[in-house]
Design an enzyme around this catalytic site. Sequence first.
Site, PDB file in Angstrom:
ATOM      1  CD  GLU A  77      -1.616  -2.427   1.520  1.00 24.32           C
ATOM      2  OE1 GLU A  77      -2.390  -3.384   1.273  1.00 24.32           O
ATOM      3  OE2 GLU A  77      -0.507  -2.561   2.086  1.00 24.32           O
ATOM      4  CG  PHE A 102      -4.997  -2.501   3.940  1.00 17.95           C
ATOM      5  CD1 PHE A 102      -4.769  -2.998   5.215  1.00 17.95           C
ATOM      6  CD2 PHE A 102      -5.538  -3.352   2.996  1.00 17.95           C
ATOM      7  CE1 PHE A 102      -5.060  -4.313   5.531  1.00 17.95           C
ATOM      8  CE2 PHE A 102      -5.831  -4.673   3.305  1.00 17.95           C
ATOM      9  CZ  PHE A 102      -5.593  -5.158   4.569  1.00 17.95           C
ATOM     10  NE  ARG A 185     -16.602  -5.656  -1.164  1.00 19.25           N
ATOM     11  CZ  ARG A 185     -15.702  -6.459  -0.627  1.00 19.25           C
ATOM     12  NH1 ARG A 185     -14.455  -6.430  -1.046  1.00 19.25           N
ATOM     13  NH2 ARG A 185     -16.042  -7.299   0.321  1.00 19.25           N
TER      14      ARG A 185
END
Length: 332
Positions: A77, A102, A185
């Site tokens: 990340e 993250f 999502r």
Amino acid sequence: MNTVNAAKPKLKTSAMIASIASEGQRTRNAPFGNALVELARQRADIVGMTADLGKYTDLHIFAQAYPERFFQMGMAEQLLMGAAGGLAKEGFVPFATTYAVFASRRAYDFIHQVIAEENLNVKIACALPGLTTGYGPSHTATEDIAIFRGVPNLTIVDPCDALDIEQAVPAIAAHQGPVYMRLLRGRVPLVLDEYDYRFTLGKAKVLRDGRDVLIISSGIMTMRALETADALRKDGVDVAVLHSPTIKPLDEETIIREASRSGRLVVVAENHSVIGGLGEAVAGALLRAGVAPAFRQIALPDAFLDAGALPTLHDRYGISTDAMAASIKGWL
């Protein structure tokens, strides 16, 4: 025996990661991925990047449509954010996707130093915000807004539904500077199309008016606020809902105007810790303006949350429709 709990269907492990859509609710599939593909058709500078989570942030749809503009950075990340900053310096507009935990915890320094300090045109879209996964503290980003609100130059967006996401994607791309967007999502609910809604960066919108209670909300909690308003109407309680999809910069003018109307309980509802999110941002704005309504917060506790099925956890931590309605009736 608790007859309410007994009447509920037995939840499976899949309920830890299931869509937040209720059974029978209208949805659209992968609104972020499809909106980004449409934007890329119009703009050759749009690129997509992820840290091994393309499928789980709906960026795989963009990768299929524009493989030459898709960058898979692996489980790294910090590298993702550093590379996004580099592409932005070369004139591209990268959309970098990962999970919210993250980005906010693992890559914070890179976002702060590489992207925000340079005011680079990077759009960070992060799935699993707040309590939208049941996998416990390692995956629940309950403090991401608190972490990012203090970063200069960084705009923060928390869309409610599929329509909000579809309209926010081109809007944040048109904005010059870094953006952090919380991302829903998969099969995403569709609710705002019934309210003559149009996303405008930096603006809140009154979705419905009411004389007794004003709920100021963002993200999935606007959907819950609308459901709560319908539920409380049966008890003779008239609830207004003010959707604030942009957390920073906050639309203080609209919030202060609506909160200044006398006689209404003001409730801020957010899918985030009670610490450092929309609730405290609204409270600060009201105090600075000398506006002091009766004020309450519906938010996640300042705690590491349990793992489990999302419906169970939403009830436990007070952000389900039933829990919201009960809290508001109690306060009234």
